[in-house]
Write an enzyme that holds these catalytic residues in place. Structure first.
Site, PDB file in Angstrom:
ATOM      1  N   GLU A   5       0.824  -1.210   0.000  1.00 12.91           N
ATOM      2  CA  GLU A   5       0.000   0.000   0.000  1.00 12.91           C
ATOM      3  C   GLU A   5       0.862   1.264   0.000  1.00 12.91           C
ATOM      4  O   GLU A   5       0.479   2.280  -0.604  1.00 12.91           O
ATOM      5  CB  GLU A   5      -0.946  -0.030   1.202  1.00 12.91           C
ATOM      6  CG  GLU A   5      -2.001  -1.123   1.051  1.00 12.91           C
ATOM      7  CD  GLU A   5      -2.904  -1.272   2.248  1.00 12.91           C
ATOM      8  OE1 GLU A   5      -4.131  -1.271   2.078  1.00 12.91           O
ATOM      9  OE2 GLU A   5      -2.376  -1.404   3.371  1.00 12.91           O
ATOM     10  N   GLU A  47      -3.848  -9.652   3.662  1.00 16.39           N
ATOM     11  CA  GLU A  47      -4.608  -9.396   4.893  1.00 16.39           C
ATOM     12  C   GLU A  47      -5.721 -10.410   5.132  1.00 16.39           C
ATOM     13  O   GLU A  47      -5.997 -10.789   6.281  1.00 16.39           O
ATOM     14  CB  GLU A  47      -5.194  -7.971   4.854  1.00 16.39           C
ATOM     15  CG  GLU A  47      -4.204  -6.883   5.223  1.00 16.39           C
ATOM     16  CD  GLU A  47      -3.328  -6.448   4.072  1.00 16.39           C
ATOM     17  OE1 GLU A  47      -2.569  -5.486   4.230  1.00 16.39           O
ATOM     18  OE2 GLU A  47      -3.392  -7.083   2.989  1.00 16.39           O
TER      19      GLU A  47
END
Length: 258
Positions: free
Chosen positions: A112, A132
């Site tokens: 990210e 995740e």
């Protein structure tokens, strides 16, 4: 080892280029609150410094960033800076160009961070991913928002829902990265790319980035009007006049950032 080398963030200027190095090699540069806060301060200083045009973010120890520090998370620590988001970066990137120089893993929040950058240089051994869902979490640092803008929809969905890693070679074929280089060369290649960018007028660089980043949300009928708000001051800037003079005089321009 010096006190400076023990800092979680190393900051070094190379002319008009600032290099920010995440320095937690023992933890694969996993993001802590302290590192996020230091990154936020460094990026604020970068934006405010007229002597700097481009920044590079990279990591030590052959790894970019393995995401959020899970040991810190288990203690209740979240590496988020108010108004700037995860890593002090993803919610509010700098107004000036930012390059990710990626070696090894850029996973979870690390990916990210790279997605929040304007350009990505990757070593051939780099791997990107948002794992995740494998940990019972979601990618809240912009991965779910930015990845569908960078990859075809179904592929972005596959990467997120499977949590699989995206090897650098595959990322390059998808134009997710700007340069693919030999392992150990990512920072050098990013410095070369940054030098090419830093030759150009700093005000024009920042304004061009602002239009490209923000224009996707502008109504079609207002796009040129909105663009004018970002670029009108550039036309009458000292740097615009210097650029014209330098072209006529067949020399390199000397930018003032004004």
């Amino acid at each position: 080892m010096s006190h400076l080398d023990e800092s979680p963030l190393l900051v070094q200027a190379h002319g008009r280029v600032l290099v920010l190095t995440m320095n937690r090699p023992q933890a694969k540069n996993a993001m802590t609150l302290q590192l996020a806060q230091e990154l936020a301060r460094a990026l604020e200083d970068f934006d405010a410094n007229d002597a700097l045009s481009v920044a590079i973010i990279t990591g030590t120890g052959g790894t970019f960033c393995a995401g959020m520090d899970l040991k810190g998370f288990a203690r209740g620590e979240i590496p988020v800076v108010p108004s700037r988001g995860f890593a002090g970066l993803v919610q509010s990137p700098p107004r000036k160009p930012l390059i990710a120089a990626v070696e090894g893993y850029a996973l979870g929040g690390g990916f990210e961070i790279a997605l929040a950058c304007d350009l990505i240089v990757a070593a051939a051994n780099a791997s990107f991913g948002l794992p995740e869902v494998k940990r019972g979490l979601t990618a809240n640092g912009g991965g779910l928002l930015r990845l569908p803008q960078r990859l075809p929809y179904h592929l972005a969905m596959e990467v997120v829902l499977t949590g699989r890693m995206l090897p650098a070679a595959e990322a390059a074929t998808l134009h997710l990265v700007n340069r693919l280089v030999e392992p150990g060369r990512a920072l050098d290649a990013a410095l070369d790319l940054a030098a090419d960018i830093a030759k150009n007028a700093p005000l024009a660089l920042a304004a061009s980035k602002a239009v490209m980043v923000n224009s996707a949300d502008w109504p079609v009928a207002e796009k040129f009007t909105q663009q004018l708000q970002h670029v009108s001051a550039i036309r009458t800037s000292r740097d615009a006049a210097e650029g014209a003079r330098a072209f006529i005089e067949k020399r390199e321009p000397v930018w003032s950032g004004s």
